[in-house]
Design a protein around this motif. Sequence first.
Motif, PDB file in Angstrom:
ATOM      1  N   LYS A 134       0.836  -1.195   0.000  1.00 48.32           N
ATOM      2  CA  LYS A 134       0.000   0.000   0.000  1.00 48.32           C
ATOM      3  C   LYS A 134       0.870   1.244   0.000  1.00 48.32           C
ATOM      4  O   LYS A 134       1.778   1.369   0.819  1.00 48.32           O
ATOM      5  CB  LYS A 134      -0.910  -0.009   1.231  1.00 48.32           C
ATOM      6  CG  LYS A 134      -1.735   1.259   1.341  1.00 48.32           C
ATOM      7  CD  LYS A 134      -2.976   1.089   2.164  1.00 48.32           C
ATOM      8  CE  LYS A 134      -3.710   2.422   2.208  1.00 48.32           C
ATOM      9  NZ  LYS A 134      -4.982   2.360   2.921  1.00 48.32           N
ATOM     10  N   ASP A 164      -3.463   4.911  -2.153  1.00 49.70           N
ATOM     11  CA  ASP A 164      -4.468   5.629  -1.362  1.00 49.70           C
ATOM     12  C   ASP A 164      -4.235   7.120  -1.467  1.00 49.70           C
ATOM     13  O   ASP A 164      -3.230   7.640  -0.991  1.00 49.70           O
ATOM     14  CB  ASP A 164      -4.373   5.183   0.104  1.00 49.70           C
ATOM     15  CG  ASP A 164      -5.492   5.774   0.955  1.00 49.70           C
ATOM     16  OD1 ASP A 164      -6.326   6.539   0.414  1.00 49.70           O
ATOM     17  OD2 ASP A 164      -5.548   5.468   2.151  1.00 49.70           O
ATOM     18  N   ASN A 166      -6.624   9.367  -0.452  1.00 48.74           N
ATOM     19  CA  ASN A 166      -7.382  10.065   0.592  1.00 48.74           C
ATOM     20  C   ASN A 166      -8.048  11.350   0.093  1.00 48.74           C
ATOM     21  O   ASN A 166      -8.011  12.381   0.763  1.00 48.74           O
ATOM     22  CB  ASN A 166      -6.466  10.388   1.783  1.00 48.74           C
ATOM     23  CG  ASN A 166      -6.200   9.163   2.636  1.00 48.74           C
ATOM     24  OD1 ASN A 166      -7.093   8.376   2.899  1.00 48.74           O
ATOM     25  ND2 ASN A 166      -4.951   8.992   3.042  1.00 48.74           N
ATOM     26  N   GLU A 193      -7.484   4.018  -3.713  1.00 51.07           N
ATOM     27  CA  GLU A 193      -8.541   4.487  -2.807  1.00 51.07           C
ATOM     28  C   GLU A 193      -8.788   5.978  -2.994  1.00 51.07           C
ATOM     29  O   GLU A 193      -7.853   6.769  -2.924  1.00 51.07           O
ATOM     30  CB  GLU A 193      -8.120   4.282  -1.338  1.00 51.07           C
ATOM     31  CG  GLU A 193      -8.106   2.856  -0.882  1.00 51.07           C
ATOM     32  CD  GLU A 193      -7.605   2.722   0.562  1.00 51.07           C
ATOM     33  OE1 GLU A 193      -7.866   3.627   1.396  1.00 51.07           O
ATOM     34  OE2 GLU A 193      -6.940   1.722   0.844  1.00 51.07           O
ATOM     35  N   ASP A 216     -13.205   4.368   0.675  1.00 49.25           N
ATOM     36  CA  ASP A 216     -12.808   4.327   2.088  1.00 49.25           C
ATOM     37  C   ASP A 216     -13.628   5.406   2.812  1.00 49.25           C
ATOM     38  O   ASP A 216     -14.634   5.095   3.443  1.00 49.25           O
ATOM     39  CB  ASP A 216     -11.296   4.554   2.203  1.00 49.25           C
ATOM     40  CG  ASP A 216     -10.792   4.605   3.641  1.00 49.25           C
ATOM     41  OD1 ASP A 216     -11.594   4.396   4.563  1.00 49.25           O
ATOM     42  OD2 ASP A 216      -9.595   4.872   3.866  1.00 49.25           O
ATOM     43  N   GLU A 217     -13.260   6.673   2.652  1.00 53.10           N
ATOM     44  CA  GLU A 217     -14.023   7.774   3.263  1.00 53.10           C
ATOM     45  C   GLU A 217     -15.509   7.693   2.882  1.00 53.10           C
ATOM     46  O   GLU A 217     -16.390   7.945   3.722  1.00 53.10           O
ATOM     47  CB  GLU A 217     -13.471   9.140   2.804  1.00 53.10           C
ATOM     48  CG  GLU A 217     -12.152   9.548   3.440  1.00 53.10           C
ATOM     49  CD  GLU A 217     -10.934   8.943   2.735  1.00 53.10           C
ATOM     50  OE1 GLU A 217     -11.084   8.026   1.904  1.00 53.10           O
ATOM     51  OE2 GLU A 217      -9.809   9.385   3.060  1.00 53.10           O
ATOM     52  N   LYS A 238     -13.010   0.414   8.061  1.00 52.83           N
ATOM     53  CA  LYS A 238     -12.260   0.722   9.277  1.00 52.83           C
ATOM     54  C   LYS A 238     -13.256   0.687  10.425  1.00 52.83           C
ATOM     55  O   LYS A 238     -13.941   1.687  10.707  1.00 52.83           O
ATOM     56  CB  LYS A 238     -11.620   2.108   9.166  1.00 52.83           C
ATOM     57  CG  LYS A 238     -10.481   2.207   8.141  1.00 52.83           C
ATOM     58  CD  LYS A 238      -9.861   3.598   8.193  1.00 52.83           C
ATOM     59  CE  LYS A 238      -8.528   3.671   7.489  1.00 52.83           C
ATOM     60  NZ  LYS A 238      -8.636   3.571   6.033  1.00 52.83           N
TER      61      LYS A 238
HETATM   62 MG   LIG Z   1      -7.684   5.726   2.952  1.00 49.68          MG
END
Ligand SMILES: [Mg+2]
Length: 325
Positions: A134, A164, A166, A193, A216-217, A238
């Motif tokens: 990752k 990722d 974000n 992601e 994810d978010e 998560k």
């Molecule tokens: Mg993330």
Amino acid sequence: MMRSAKLYQYQLPMDSGVILRTQRLVNREGWIVELQDGDRTGYGEIAPLPEFSQETAEQAGEQAKALLTQWVAGEALALDNALPSVAFGLSMAELELQGGLPQAGNYTVAPLCAGDPDDLVIALNNMPGEKVAKIKVGMYEAVRDGMVANMFIDSIAGIRLRLDANRQWTPLKAQQFAKYVKPENRGGIAFLEEPCQTPADSLAFAQETGINIAWDETVRDEGFEVKAEPGVVAIVIKPTLVGSVQRCMELVKQAHEQGLTAVISSSMETSLGLNQLARFAEWQTPGVIPGLDTMQLFLSQLETPWPQCELPLKTLAELDVAWSK
Ligand SMILES: [Mg+2]
Ligand SMILES: O=C(O)CCC(=O)c1ccccc1C(=O)O
């Protein structure tokens, strides 16, 4: 009285380089809940993550005490409207108490690279079996991120990269990234992601570039529903940020029904919570490498050792019991 409960309060020092969005995380703070019913015991971790959780550790602790008071009095844990971190920690403790969490864990981590890519190449060359790594992107130039992705895919045969961003990129920046990833290398990206600031932009990016994405978010956005869409291959769960074990299991089930991969991932729990996540991942998402490579961000473990981790181990007995009933 058959039932009793305790809340331990912990504060563990973090490695000096841990930055959460805009702030440095010096100490990880949270609660460990211990449930007892007759001769059975269960543990859970309640640890809101600054900059990611809406609730503070203090708020979570207050709510946990109220819910535990009801539980000790013989009522069911009322978690439907609980804060996510509280719902996760209490439901996990109850699951363990009931013997419902299988012992076997998936401790294969996807090595996480937030710094020097060369360190990751070494880790990957030592990784048996499927090579999954990752990499955080979106922190430097998008062009650099694209070149780093190419470098990994070109130099490690069979690599499956998880990137990722974000939600860091504008559509233009995301395009700049994609432009630098050679078309024949795009399949080496298992998923990226949250490339863009909005889910709609991320979807358009996936469809235009052929680079698969994961949510994810977005999983934590109001009204989120798991659905198969072109270019979306996975959802990241998560639990500390999502809620109860039951809610997480529902998300996993919905993902599987839609043909998506579900990836259980850490919110920087201590080794106690991280071990439970490894067990939860093995049970609920067999064969999928979870996103749990966060022990390296700590300077100490708590109670349950993490495989191959050499950090000193603090025990629960060394912690303050902040509350008990
Ligand atoms: Mg993330
Ligand atoms: O998901 C993983 O593989 C590791 C955990 C991780 O990246 C993470 C951990 C805490 C908070 C945010 C994130 C993130 O996904 O950026």
